[in-house]
Design a protein around this motif. Structure first.
Motif, PDB file in Angstrom:
ATOM      1  N   LEU B  79       1.961 -33.688 -19.256  1.00 14.63           N
ATOM      2  CA  LEU B  79       1.495 -32.869 -20.382  1.00 14.63           C
ATOM      3  C   LEU B  79       0.752 -31.666 -19.818  1.00 14.63           C
ATOM      4  CD1 LEU B  79       0.494 -35.863 -22.536  1.00 14.63           C
ATOM      5  CD2 LEU B  79       2.246 -34.214 -23.134  1.00 14.63           C
ATOM      6  N   ILE B  82      -0.734 -24.930 -22.233  1.00 17.74           N
ATOM      7  CA  ILE B  82      -0.183 -23.570 -22.103  1.00 17.74           C
ATOM      8  C   ILE B  82      -1.143 -22.539 -22.702  1.00 17.74           C
ATOM      9  CG2 ILE B  82       2.244 -24.238 -21.935  1.00 17.74           C
ATOM     10  CD1 ILE B  82       2.479 -23.483 -24.951  1.00 17.74           C
ATOM     11  N   VAL B  86      -2.865 -25.497 -27.027  1.00 19.38           N
ATOM     12  CA  VAL B  86      -1.539 -26.113 -27.170  1.00 19.38           C
ATOM     13  C   VAL B  86      -1.158 -26.800 -25.849  1.00 19.38           C
ATOM     14  CG1 VAL B  86       0.907 -25.715 -27.684  1.00 19.38           C
ATOM     15  CG2 VAL B  86      -0.845 -24.376 -28.848  1.00 19.38           C
ATOM     16  N   VAL B  87      -0.676 -28.045 -26.005  1.00 19.25           N
ATOM     17  CA  VAL B  87      -0.238 -28.818 -24.839  1.00 19.25           C
ATOM     18  C   VAL B  87       1.212 -29.205 -25.060  1.00 19.25           C
ATOM     19  CG1 VAL B  87      -0.535 -31.046 -23.672  1.00 19.25           C
ATOM     20  CG2 VAL B  87      -2.534 -29.697 -24.261  1.00 19.25           C
ATOM     21  N   VAL B  88       2.036 -29.014 -24.030  1.00 20.50           N
ATOM     22  CA  VAL B  88       3.454 -29.358 -24.187  1.00 20.50           C
ATOM     23  C   VAL B  88       3.871 -30.334 -23.100  1.00 20.50           C
ATOM     24  CG1 VAL B  88       4.085 -27.173 -25.279  1.00 20.50           C
ATOM     25  CG2 VAL B  88       4.218 -27.367 -22.808  1.00 20.50           C
ATOM     26  N   GLU B  89       4.913 -31.114 -23.429  1.00 23.52           N
ATOM     27  CA  GLU B  89       5.410 -32.041 -22.426  1.00 23.52           C
ATOM     28  C   GLU B  89       6.469 -31.324 -21.597  1.00 23.52           C
ATOM     29  OE1 GLU B  89       6.184 -36.545 -23.122  1.00 23.52           O
ATOM     30  OE2 GLU B  89       8.130 -35.537 -23.092  1.00 23.52           O
ATOM     31  N   ARG B  90       6.302 -31.367 -20.285  1.00 23.38           N
ATOM     32  CA  ARG B  90       7.274 -30.729 -19.397  1.00 23.38           C
ATOM     33  C   ARG B  90       7.626 -31.695 -18.279  1.00 23.38           C
ATOM     34  NH1 ARG B  90       7.019 -24.971 -20.209  1.00 23.38           N
ATOM     35  NH2 ARG B  90       8.860 -24.853 -18.893  1.00 23.38           N
ATOM     36  N   PHE B  98       5.302 -23.729 -13.375  1.00 30.42           N
ATOM     37  CA  PHE B  98       4.395 -23.007 -14.283  1.00 30.42           C
ATOM     38  C   PHE B  98       3.072 -22.709 -13.570  1.00 30.42           C
ATOM     39  CE2 PHE B  98       0.877 -23.120 -17.293  1.00 30.42           C
ATOM     40  CZ  PHE B  98       1.299 -22.291 -18.315  1.00 30.42           C
TER      41      PHE B  98
END
Lengths: 121, 149
Positions: B79, B82, B86-90, B98
Motif C-alpha cells: 500500500l 500517493i 490517498v493510498v493505493v495498492e501497487r 514510484f
C-alpha cells in the motif's frame, strides 16, 4: 525616531502592519499552492490505475477503501476549492501591495521633505 | 559623516539579518528533503528485502527496542501513499519505481536548494566583509563604532 512627526510614525507603523499582513498572505498562498500541486499529482497517479484498483482515502484518523472514481472526484473538488482560495489570496495580495506602495511613498516623501502624497481613502 | 556610517551599518546589518533568516529557512527545507530521500531509500531497500526474503518473515519494531517476528502475507502487493491522503495498492516493483522517481526529484530539488544556499551565503559574506571594513576604518579613525540594534 524622536524627530519624526507622530503622523509619519503612525504611517510607518501602518507600513509595518501591512508588510506583516502581506507576508502572512504570501505564506498562506504558498502553502495552498503546494497542496494544489500535491493533489494534482495524486490525481495523475490515480488516473494511471485500473478502474477496479484498491484505493484508500483518509477519513479522520482512519483510511477507508473507496471506489477509484469517488476518490478522483473528491481530489478534483479539493483542487477546485484550493484554486478558489488562491485566487482570493491573490486579490488580497494585490490590495495589500497597493496599500504598501502608497504608504511607502507617503513615508518616503515625508522623510525626504518632498511633496506630500495624498492619503489613501 | 557619522550619521552616514551609522546608516550604512544599519542597512548592512538589516541585510545580514535577512540573509541569515533566508539561509535558516532554506537549510530547514534542505534537511526535510534529505530526510525524505533517506526515508524513501530505506523503503526501497525494505521492499527489495521483503521481496527476496525466503519465507517472508521479518522483524517488526514496535518501539522500546522490541521487535516482533511477523510474516508478510503478500510481499508483492504493497500500500503506497500517493499524497493528499490517498493510498493505493501497487505491486512491489511499481512501488519501488514510484519511490525511486520521487528520490530523483528530491535530489534535483536538493541540488537547486544547495545552489541557492551557496549564492545567498556568498551575498551574506560580501555584506559581512563590508561591515568588517567599516568597523575597521571607524576604529582606525579613532572613533567608537556606532551602536547598532
Amino acid at each position: 525616531m524622536s524627530s519624526i512627526s507622530p503622523k509619519v510614525q503612525n504611517q510607518i507603523a501602518q507600513l509595518q502592519q501591512v508588510q506583516q499582513q502581506l507576508q502572512t498572505v504570501l505564506s498562506q498562498k504558498a502553502q495552498y499552492e503546494i497542496e494544489i500541486r500535491e493533489t494534482r499529482r495524486a490525481e495523475e497517479e490515480l488516473a494511471d490505475l485500473a478502474d477496479d484498483a484498491v484505493v484508500f482515502q483518509s477519513v479522520g484518523t482512519v483510511m477507508m477503501q473507496k471506489p477509484k472514481a469517488d476518490v478522483a472526484a473528491s481530489l478534483k473538488e479539493k483542487t477546485e476549492t484550493l484554486d478558489l482560495r488562491v485566487k482570493q489570496l491573490e486579490r488580497q495580495e494585490q490590495m495589500l501591495q497597493g496599500r504598501f506602495e502608497h504608504l511607502q511613498n507617503q513615508v518616503k516623501a515625508a522623510l525626504e521633505g518632498g511633496p506630500a502624497v495624498p492619503s489613501a481613502t | 559623516m557619522v550619521n552616514e556610517v551609522e546608516r550604512e551599518i544599519q542597512v548592512l546589518q538589516h541585510y545580514l539579518n535577512e540573509y541569515g533568516q533566508q539561509l535558516e529557512v532554506l537549510s530547514q527545507q534542505l534537511q526535510m528533503i534529505e530526510h525524505g530521500r533517506a526515508e524513501a531509500s530505506a523503503a526501497v531497500e525494505a521492499l527489495t528485502g521483503i521481496d527476496t526474503a525466503e519465507d517472508g518473515t521479518v522483524l517488526l519494531p514496535v518501539g522500546g527496542g522490541v521487535t516482533l517476528r511477523v510474516r508478510v502475507l503478500d510481499p508483492d502487493r504493497v500500500l503506497l501513499s500517493i499524497g493528499s491522503g490517498v493510498v493505493v495498492e501497487r505491486q512491489n516493483a511499481e512501488a519501488r519505481s514510484f519511490l525511486e522517481d520521487r528520490m530523483l526529484e528530491m535530489e534535483a530539488s536538493a541540488k537547486r536548494l544547495t545552489e541557492t544556499l551557496g549564492k545567498i551565503q556568498g551575498q551574506a559574506n560580501e555584506v559581512a566583509q563590508r561591515l568588517d571594513q567599516i568597523y575597521r576604518s571607524v576604529q582606525q579613525q579613532g572613533q567608537a563604532p556606532p551602536a547598532t540594534g
